[in-house]
Design an enzyme around this catalytic site. Structure first.
Site, PDB file in Angstrom:
ATOM      1  CD1 TRP A 101      27.870  39.324  32.004  1.00 33.86           C
ATOM      2  CD2 TRP A 101      28.718  41.275  32.705  1.00 33.86           C
ATOM      3  NE1 TRP A 101      26.933  39.942  32.792  1.00 33.86           N
ATOM      4  CE2 TRP A 101      27.420  41.134  33.230  1.00 33.86           C
ATOM      5  CE3 TRP A 101      29.443  42.430  33.009  1.00 33.86           C
ATOM      6  CZ2 TRP A 101      26.831  42.102  34.051  1.00 33.86           C
ATOM      7  CZ3 TRP A 101      28.850  43.394  33.819  1.00 33.86           C
ATOM      8  CH2 TRP A 101      27.568  43.224  34.332  1.00 33.86           C
ATOM      9  CG  ASP A 171      33.346  36.939  34.330  1.00 34.51           C
ATOM     10  OD1 ASP A 171      32.973  36.461  35.409  1.00 34.51           O
ATOM     11  OD2 ASP A 171      32.860  37.984  33.838  1.00 34.51           O
ATOM     12  CE  LYS A 195      25.737  37.871  38.506  1.00 36.32           C
ATOM     13  NZ  LYS A 195      26.699  38.553  37.661  1.00 36.32           N
TER      14      LYS A 195
HETATM   15  C1  PLP Z   1      27.253  39.621  37.089  1.00 38.66           C
HETATM   16  C2  PLP Z   1      28.413  39.435  36.208  1.00 38.66           C
HETATM   17  C3  PLP Z   1      29.441  40.376  36.130  1.00 38.66           C
HETATM   18  C4  PLP Z   1      29.411  41.678  36.891  1.00 38.66           C
HETATM   19  O1  PLP Z   1      29.710  41.432  38.198  1.00 38.66           O
HETATM   20  P1  PLP Z   1      29.851  42.626  39.260  1.00 38.66           P
HETATM   21  O2  PLP Z   1      30.222  41.849  40.489  1.00 38.66           O
HETATM   22  O3  PLP Z   1      28.523  43.290  39.336  1.00 38.66           O
HETATM   23  O4  PLP Z   1      30.914  43.520  38.786  1.00 38.66           O
HETATM   24  C5  PLP Z   1      30.528  40.100  35.334  1.00 38.66           C
HETATM   25  N1  PLP Z   1      30.591  38.969  34.625  1.00 38.66           N
HETATM   26  C6  PLP Z   1      29.601  38.045  34.665  1.00 38.66           C
HETATM   27  C7  PLP Z   1      29.726  36.798  33.846  1.00 38.66           C
HETATM   28  C8  PLP Z   1      28.488  38.258  35.454  1.00 38.66           C
HETATM   29  O5  PLP Z   1      27.517  37.338  35.485  1.00 38.66           O
END
Ligand code: PLP
Length: 360
Positions: A101, A171, A195
């Site tokens: 990511w 993020d 999540k």
């Molecule tokens: C799941 C995740 C993403 C992707 O998220 P989307 O909502 O599917 O775009 C990005 N960064 C992290 C750390 C994630 O766990």
């Protein structure tokens, strides 16, 4: 019907009381004769939901007043591009490459500015968080990006880099609401909701107000944070139902889990239980540098692909689902987000012990 313990990295489990309340309110939300999915987002009833969600999030995370809270769509993946579109001034940004990511945020950043990797842990398949040295940071960078918790590899930052006046962007998709954080340390926090916050479809951005309103004229209206900040996330139709569930999740954290400090205690208990189970096992082994272990995502292996497969299959039959690791790591991964009950972890550990005894 028995509910399974879902160890998926996302979308993941929601708290059962939240699902029950949503079920109760499904056909007739608070006597209005319709579901939240059907009502106008401009209705007073919905204004209460989105306003309530925002103020609860502010309370829960103690978000200072000089931050905007935005409810967007497009997932965390859209933020990889929206962040540079909106924060670009000098045209340079720093990134720490701690997993897939983080790398995606870096490559999207490259489309808009000169992206600089200050550190990279790909040499050991991202099993650790690299040490950062201030001298490598660009003091003129428009932002400094980290992925706070690395969902795929199971590492997390335990210490935040001191970026001085450069806004720290994180993020937090896979760790938001798992413990208290000092929001004032960040220029911008973003997270896909699926999540720890609610269902997929909602993306939350928490941004220091001074960073809003700097997008160039070429930035499309929908991708400009200012559009959403000026309109209370109602410039267009927001992800109404996901916001409603997020509000219920926040109420659950407040009323049942003791806020974020209670949540942290609960999550630490669960993670310790599972890491202890790995550390005591002769068969199962964690893949991550112990000092950098995540509270939420725990990858592990047996050392044999065949046994991994057998374990995943038998675990699934026993009601522990989605334990297969990410395809780039292999093995297993247990994601134990907020809504995973401690019983789920206890039972999985017992199941692993049994499996180990049978397959020694
Ligand atoms: C799941 C995740 C993403 C992707 O998220 P989307 O909502 O599917 O775009 C990005 N960064 C992290 C750390 C994630 O766990």
């Amino acid at each position: 019907m028995a509910r399974v313990y879902n160890f998926s990295a996302g979308p993941s489990m929601l708290p059962e009381p939240v699902l029950r309340q949503a079920e109760e309110e499904m056909l007739d939300y608070h006597g209005c004769g319709q579901s939240v999915m059907e009502m106008s987002h401009r209705s007073s009833q919905y204004e209460e939901i989105i306003g309530g969600c925002e103020s609860l999030l502010r309370q829960t995370m103690q978000i200072p007043d000089d931050y905007d809270v935005l409810f967007l769509q497009g997932g965390a993946s859209s933020q990889f591009a929206m962040v540079p579109m909106n924060l670009k001034k000098n045209g340079r940004a720093d990134f720490v490459l701690t997993g897939q990511w983080a790398k995606k945020a870096y490559s999207e950043g490259k489309k808009f500015l000169s992206a600089h990797a200050v550190a990279d842990s790909s040499d050991k398949t991202f099993t650790y968080i690299p040490k950062l040295s201030l001298e490598t940071f660009d003091p003129q960078a428009d932002y400094f990006h980290i992925c706070y918790n690395n969902t795929i590899y199971g590492t997390r930052f335990h210490e935040l880099p001191d970026t001085g006046r450069v806004p720290l962007v994180a993020d937090m998709s896979s760790c938001i609401l798992s413990e208290p954080v000092d929001v004032s340390r960040f220029g911008l926090i973003y997270a896909g909701a699926q999540k720890n916050m609610g269902p997929a479809g909602l993306t939350v951005v928490i941004i220091r107000k001074e960073l809003v309103g700097n997008a160039g004229p070429e930035v499309p209206t929908m991708f400009d944070y200012k559009t959403h900040a000026d309109n209370g996330s109602m410039y267009n139709t927001p992800p109404c139902y996901a916001i409603y569930i997020c509000k219920l999740v926040l109420e659950w954290i407040r009323d049942k889990m003791g806020g974020l400090s209670g949540m942290k205690e609960y999550n630490e208990k669960k993670a310790k239980l599972f890491y202890d189970c790995l550390d005591r096992s002769q068969l199962f082994k964690g893949t991550v540098e112990p000092a950098d272990r995540s509270l939420m995502n725990i990858p592990f292996i047996t050392g044999s692909d065949e046994l991994n497969k057998k374990f995943i299959k038998e675990a699934e039959a026993a009601g522990f689902v989605n334990l297969k690791g990410h395809r780039t790591v292999g093995g297993m991964r247990a994601s134990i987000y907020n809504a995973m009950p401690i019983e789920g972890v206890e039972k999985l550990c017992a199941f692993m012990k049994e499996f180990e005894a049978k397959n020694a």
